[in-house]
Enzyme design. Structure first.
Site, PDB file in Angstrom:
ATOM      1  N   ASP A   7     -10.249  14.609  62.725  1.00 15.46           N
ATOM      2  CA  ASP A   7     -10.322  13.157  62.908  1.00 15.46           C
ATOM      3  C   ASP A   7     -11.754  12.738  63.289  1.00 15.46           C
ATOM      4  OD1 ASP A   7      -9.465  10.493  63.434  1.00 15.46           O
ATOM      5  OD2 ASP A   7      -9.162  10.993  65.556  1.00 15.46           O
ATOM      6  N   ASP A   9     -12.793   9.224  65.114  1.00 18.34           N
ATOM      7  CA  ASP A   9     -12.937   8.509  66.383  1.00 18.34           C
ATOM      8  C   ASP A   9     -12.305   9.276  67.539  1.00 18.34           C
ATOM      9  OD1 ASP A   9     -14.343   6.334  65.280  1.00 18.34           O
ATOM     10  OD2 ASP A   9     -12.452   5.589  64.457  1.00 18.34           O
TER      11      ASP A   9
HETATM   12 MG   LIG Z   1      -9.031   9.330  66.685  1.00 19.61          MG
END
Ligand SMILES: [Mg+2]
Length: 175
Positions: A7, A9
């Site tokens: 991922d 963020d």
């Molecule tokens: Mg995230």
């Protein structure tokens, strides 16, 4: 080669620090990462929720996030033994596409562009591992979910957990 999906963020990009900085500046507040342990920014300042979310629709918001400590070095190492994909639910903020792409090119340019996956529902991702700070993405994921610690998930149990990129390195050295 086994695949690791990662991922963006709160895993490789320091989303919270930027969000807190612009919010605190604009509203004269002084919230910290510690405050986010009880809820997301929009949850602890509900009367400003729409303004707080609006920052994320700014096409430049995601362009200058800080890189999470050690993530470049560890991912570069892992990329020798694993196929690495950066998988971000960018459809949540479609105006972020360009900034996220440019950010990845700047900071993770050693990965092939074709390994950047901008998606909506992450259950479409087929990989052996998914490193993410949101457990909802593990619900229908067929591989091994690895929860990356973030203020909002510290009380969540039942998942393999890593707190930083050194721990990611350790996790994969063992596996
Ligand atoms: Mg995230």
């Amino acid at each position: 080669m086994r695949r690791i999906a990662i991922d963006m963020d709160e895993v490789i990009a320091d989303f919270n620090s930027k969000h807190l900085k612009v919010y605190n500046h604009d509203y004269g507040d002084n919230l910290t990462i510690e405050d986010l342990k009880v809820g997301r920014l929009e949850d602890i300042r509900p009367h400003l929720a729409s303004q707080i979310i609006d920052y994320l629709h700014n096409p430049l918001f995601f362009r200058d996030l800080e890189v999470m400590k050690d993530s470049q070095e560890v991912i570069r190492n892992l990329s020798k033994r694993y196929e690495i994909y950066i998988t971000t639910a960018a459809m949540e903020f479609p105006s972020s596409f360009n900034a996220k792409y440019e950010w990845l090119r700047e900071h993770f340019g050693f990965l092939n562009d074709m390994n950047f996956v901008f998606c909506g529902d992450k259950s479409i991702i087929h990989a052996d591992y998914l490193i993410d700070d949101n457990v909802r993405h593990f619900d229908r994921f067929n591989g091994q979910g690895i929860l990356f610690s973030a203020p909002h998930n510290l009380s969540v149990t039942g998942f393999d957990r890593v707190s930083n990129w050194q721990e990611v390195q350790q996790y994969f050295l063992k596996s």
